[in-house]
Design a protein around this motif. Structure first.
Motif, short mmCIF file in Angstrom:
data_model
loop_
_atom_site.label_atom_id
_atom_site.label_comp_id
_atom_site.label_asym_id
_atom_site.label_seq_id
_atom_site.Cartn_x
_atom_site.Cartn_y
_atom_site.Cartn_z
N PRO A 155 3.30 -2.81 4.25
CA PRO A 155 4.42 -2.19 4.94
C PRO A 155 4.28 -2.45 6.46
N VAL A 156 5.39 -2.60 7.14
CA VAL A 156 5.39 -2.89 8.58
C VAL A 156 4.56 -1.86 9.34
N GLN A 157 4.72 -0.59 9.02
CA GLN A 157 4.00 0.48 9.70
C GLN A 157 2.49 0.33 9.52
N MET A 158 2.07 -0.10 8.34
CA MET A 158 0.64 -0.27 8.07
C MET A 158 0.08 -1.44 8.87
N ARG A 159 0.82 -2.52 8.92
CA ARG A 159 0.40 -3.68 9.70
C ARG A 159 0.29 -3.32 11.18
N GLN A 160 1.26 -2.58 11.69
CA GLN A 160 1.23 -2.16 13.09
C GLN A 160 0.04 -1.24 13.36
N ALA A 161 -0.27 -0.37 12.42
CA ALA A 161 -1.43 0.53 12.59
C ALA A 161 -2.72 -0.27 12.65
N ALA A 162 -2.83 -1.30 11.82
CA ALA A 162 -4.04 -2.14 11.83
C ALA A 162 -4.14 -2.91 13.14
N LEU A 163 -3.03 -3.45 13.60
CA LEU A 163 -3.04 -4.18 14.86
C LEU A 163 -3.39 -3.27 16.04
N SER A 164 -2.94 -2.04 15.98
CA SER A 164 -3.24 -1.11 17.09
C SER A 164 -4.72 -0.79 17.17
N LEU A 165 -5.44 -0.95 16.07
CA LEU A 165 -6.87 -0.68 16.06
C LEU A 165 -7.69 -1.82 16.66
N GLN A 166 -7.04 -2.89 17.05
CA GLN A 166 -7.75 -4.01 17.66
C GLN A 166 -8.08 -3.74 19.13
N GLN A 167 -7.47 -2.72 19.68
CA GLN A 167 -7.73 -2.32 21.06
C GLN A 167 -8.31 -0.92 21.06
N ALA A 168 -9.19 -0.67 22.02
CA ALA A 168 -9.75 0.68 22.15
C ALA A 168 -8.61 1.67 22.37
N GLY A 169 -8.75 2.84 21.77
CA GLY A 169 -7.70 3.83 21.91
C GLY A 169 -8.17 5.19 21.43
N HIS A 170 -7.24 6.12 21.46
CA HIS A 170 -7.52 7.50 21.09
C HIS A 170 -7.71 7.62 19.58
N ASN A 171 -8.74 8.38 19.17
CA ASN A 171 -8.93 8.78 17.78
C ASN A 171 -9.05 7.60 16.81
N GLU A 172 -9.77 6.57 17.21
CA GLU A 172 -9.87 5.34 16.41
C GLU A 172 -10.43 5.57 15.01
N LEU A 173 -11.50 6.36 14.92
CA LEU A 173 -12.12 6.55 13.61
C LEU A 173 -11.18 7.26 12.63
N HIS A 174 -10.46 8.24 13.12
CA HIS A 174 -9.50 8.94 12.26
C HIS A 174 -8.39 8.00 11.82
N ARG A 175 -7.85 7.22 12.75
CA ARG A 175 -6.77 6.28 12.41
C ARG A 175 -7.27 5.21 11.45
N ALA A 176 -8.52 4.76 11.63
CA ALA A 176 -9.09 3.76 10.72
C ALA A 176 -9.27 4.34 9.32
N ALA A 177 -9.69 5.59 9.24
CA ALA A 177 -9.86 6.24 7.94
C ALA A 177 -8.51 6.37 7.23
N LEU A 178 -7.48 6.75 7.96
CA LEU A 178 -6.14 6.84 7.36
C LEU A 178 -5.67 5.47 6.87
N LEU A 179 -5.93 4.45 7.68
CA LEU A 179 -5.55 3.10 7.29
C LEU A 179 -6.33 2.64 6.06
N GLY A 180 -7.60 2.99 5.99
CA GLY A 180 -8.40 2.66 4.81
C GLY A 180 -7.82 3.28 3.55
N ASN A 181 -7.33 4.50 3.65
CA ASN A 181 -6.70 5.15 2.50
C ASN A 181 -5.40 4.43 2.11
N GLN A 182 -4.64 4.00 3.11
CA GLN A 182 -3.42 3.24 2.83
C GLN A 182 -3.75 1.92 2.15
N LEU A 183 -4.80 1.26 2.61
CA LEU A 183 -5.21 0.00 2.01
C LEU A 183 -5.59 0.20 0.55
#
Length: 109
Positions: free
Chosen positions: A42-70
């Motif tokens: 899904p477009v939203q999932m791809r965008q979430a993964a791309l956003s994790l390529q740069q340092a940002g707020h709450n990375e581990l939480h966002r990565a965990a959510l993305l892992g569940n989506q994957l």
């Protein structure tokens, strides 16, 4: 129930376009592909993964959510390839999934 020699394999690459899935039978003289499919992310999932390529707020939480989506996309792709093959899920001996390099890089950092 008798064990089968049918195995599903899944892979998502760094292109972040989706997941490729194959169902193969290893019971004969050589492996035979029974079915395959590609399920786009899904477009939203791809965008979430791309956003994790740069340092940002709450990375581990966002990565965990993305892992569940994957995991959910992997499950859907497996369901589709089994359905396409016209077989029952209990006829699959094993499922192998190559992890996402994007997520693996984040978790190992």
């Amino acid at each position: 129930m008798a064990m089968t020699n049918r195995h599903a394999g899944l892979m998502s690459g760094t292109s972040l376009d989706g997941v490729d899935t194959v169902l193969a039978d290893f019971g004969g003289d050589s492996p035979r592909v029974i079915a395959s499919c590609h399920l786009p992310f899904p477009v939203q999932m791809r965008q979430a993964a791309l956003s994790l390529q740069q340092a940002g707020h709450n990375e581990l939480h966002r990565a965990a959510l993305l892992g569940n989506q994957l995991a959910a996309v992997y499950a859907e792709a497996t369901r589709r390839v089994v359905e396409q093959a016209g077989t029952a899920s209990d006829q699959i001996s094993a499922i192998g999934a190559k992890g996402s390099r994007i997520l693996g890089t984040i978790y190992s950092a």
